[in-house]
Enzyme design. Structure first.
Site, PDB file in Angstrom:
ATOM      1  N   HIS A 141       0.815  -1.219   0.000  1.00 13.46           N
ATOM      2  CA  HIS A 141       0.000   0.000   0.000  1.00 13.46           C
ATOM      3  C   HIS A 141       0.846   1.266   0.000  1.00 13.46           C
ATOM      4  CE1 HIS A 141       0.470  -0.071   4.496  1.00 13.46           C
ATOM      5  NE2 HIS A 141       0.422   1.228   4.341  1.00 13.46           N
ATOM      6  N   ASP A 171      -0.017  -7.530   1.491  1.00  9.87           N
ATOM      7  CA  ASP A 171       0.423  -6.139   1.607  1.00  9.87           C
ATOM      8  C   ASP A 171       1.950  -6.031   1.629  1.00  9.87           C
ATOM      9  OD1 ASP A 171       0.079  -3.415   1.674  1.00  9.87           O
ATOM     10  OD2 ASP A 171      -0.025  -3.314   3.856  1.00  9.87           O
ATOM     11  N   SER A 243       5.003   2.457   7.812  1.00 12.22           N
ATOM     12  CA  SER A 243       4.592   1.354   6.945  1.00 12.22           C
ATOM     13  C   SER A 243       5.751   0.803   6.143  1.00 12.22           C
ATOM     14  CB  SER A 243       3.510   1.817   5.972  1.00 12.22           C
ATOM     15  OG  SER A 243       2.243   1.407   6.374  1.00 12.22           O
TER      16      SER A 243
END
Length: 503
Positions: A141, A171, A243
């Site tokens: 993402h 992901d 992230s």
């Protein structure tokens, strides 16, 4: 008795008591004639001579921090208001979005209006090198649909990176920076234990090279992100921009990739989730070799075995994966797996729950021959199967919307009104359609809705309300406490256990 003045004795006694009350672990020191407070207060305490500094993480950080990178992306947001990709489970319409936040989200302007054509936005995340020749791991993402990707290394240098491959289901993404001799880290071979120290290194809020510490709080977390959820929960503070960054153990090995946080406020509240190293290894190896990930597939809709379902099927302990419906022409259908079977083992290894089955099958290569243990009719059977390849898009919905009206026959103890499916426009020819649900009834408590189609009850096919009544009575006569119904809805086919005390 000594003639030492009483005032001097009391002064010495008071100092000794204060040291012990403070819990400093002081050695016992005799205080008597010749004690001089003015000298003793500035002397080196006895306990300080043997004290040790607390163990820190500076050496570990010095070794691993150079391998961690900041990732910056640029993307066209003309038709992508969320900035997270259409298939992202944490998109704007997700029920999890408020609580579970992907913290590499992009700073996208103009949320209230339409985007002008070719308007760009930037986003930031983290990553880490896994080889000296510039391969690095980050989150899908973070780089999904990126027009360009730049990484900044720990020494402040900026490099252009290209996306080698991505995997939305886990992901994860693999990117590549041209060059060589990059510092890199290794993925751990062993699973961490709950309570182990963990270090998170990344780029929160653009503050690259940030290090935080905590412990492994839990393993095997399912947060509703997808069928392969198996997250490590940590309490090391991580935030937006972390992230794709690594979570390290005290040996400097990567135990997971930080990907989401639980946060009603948007900031860290001490609950973060990381993709386990075992998953990262498997996915990244395929992305490097093939640019994509292929997974094994058997083609069944499965659901957990609850205590009520186990009681209905005669299983002592709730375990395994209940097959709601095998897909036509799938490997499961060809192997003879039927609706109502409970898959309890795979190649001799027990299957504790439905998620475990999904993860194990997906980790196998298409074409692999396996043995599937199923519980059927009170006993276990072994079936042989060859895995297929998971289709790119798997749909398993059966629409029950917009059925023509039909008058149903009430089943008061269930809190349902039912009509034969053949009498209801668009409902097909099999089963009975739920035409009304009492809000406070037993069926409503189990999630029944108008338009659901009951296909069988207690293993018996039903095509009329009378069939439902007979099947319920038969289960009672057999001494069962619950009866299992197979129900088709717009979400797919599932089994529902209804307590017979309420039916």
């Amino acid at each position: 008795m000594s003639s030492v003045p009483r005032q001097r004795l009391l002064s010495g006694r008071r100092l000794a008591l204060l040291a012990s009350a403070a819990g400093l672990g002081a050695a016992l020191v005799f205080v008597g004639p010749g004690f001089d407070p003015a000298v003793s207060l500035f002397a080196t305490p006895v306990y300080a001579q043997s004290a040790q500094r607390p163990v820190g993480f500076a050496d570990v950080v010095a070794n691993v921090k150079p391998a961690v990178i900041s990732v910056r992306v640029k993307m066209d947001v003309g038709s992508q208001a969320s900035g997270l990709g259409e298939d992202n489970p944490f998109g704007p319409n997700s029920p999890f979005r408020f609580f579970f936040r992907r913290f590499g989200e992009n700073g996208i302007p103009g949320q209230r209006g339409q985007f002008p054509r070719r308007q760009f936005a930037t986003g930031q995340g983290s990553g880490f090198f896994v080889s000296a020749d510039g391969y690095a791991v980050t989150n899908n993402h973070v780089v999904d649909k990126a027009e360009s990707v730049e990484v900044t290394t720990d020494d402040g240098k900026t490099h252009t990176a290209k996306v080698i491959g991505t995997d939305a289901r886990t992901d994860l993404a693999l990117i590549k920076v041209d060059g060589g001799n990059f510092p890199f880290v290794q993925l751990a071979d062993q699973e961490p234990r709950i309570g182990d120290w963990v270090l998170a290194v990344g780029n929160p809020f653009g503050l690259g090279g940030t290090v935080t510490a905590g412990i492994v709080s839990a393993r095997g977390r399912d947060i509703g992100a997808g069928p392969y959820d198996d997250f490590i929960q940590i309490d090391a503070p991580v935030n937006k921009g972390n992230s794709g960054g690594p979570a390290f153990d005290v040996d400097g090995q990567v135990i997971g990739v930080n990907t989401a946080i639980f946060s009603p406020s948007g900031g860290s509240v001490g609950i973060a989730f990381a993709i386990p190293a075992e998953t990262v290894k498997s996915v990244i190896a395929q992305l490097r070799d093939k640019g994509k990930v292929t997974r094994g597939w058997i083609g069944v809709q499965i659901q957990p075995v609850t205590a009520d379902i186990a009681d209905s099927l005669g299983i002592k302990d709730p375990h395994g994966a209940l097959v709601a419906e095998p897909q036509e022409g799938s490997p499961a259908a060809k192997a003879g797996i039927k609706s109502g079977d409970v898959i309890v083992s795979l190649d001799g290894r027990p299957i504790p729950d439905a998620r475990t089955l999904a993860r194990r099958i997906s980790a196998m290569a298409p074409g692999t021959a396996v043995k599937i243990g199923v519980f059927r009719n009170g006993k276990e059977e072994q079936l042989s199967m060859t895995l297929g390849e998971l289709p790119k898009e798997v749909t398993a919905r059966n629409s029950t919307e917009d059925h023509g009206a039909a008058q149903g026959i009430a089943i008061p103890r269930l809190g349902l009104s039912l009509a034969p499916a053949a009498n209801v426009s668009g409902a097909g020819t099999q089963g009975v359609v739920v035409t009304d649900v009492e809000p406070d009834g037993a069926a409503a408590a189990q999630g029944f809705k108008t338009g659901d189609v009951i296909l069988d009850v207690g293993g018996q096919a039903v095509n009329a309300p009378a069939d439902v009544r007979r099947a319920i009575q038969g289960a009672r006569d057999d001494g069962k406490h619950t009866v299992l119904m197979r129900v088709k809805s717009e979400q797919g086919t599932r089994f529902v256990a209804i307590p017979l005390g309420n039916a």
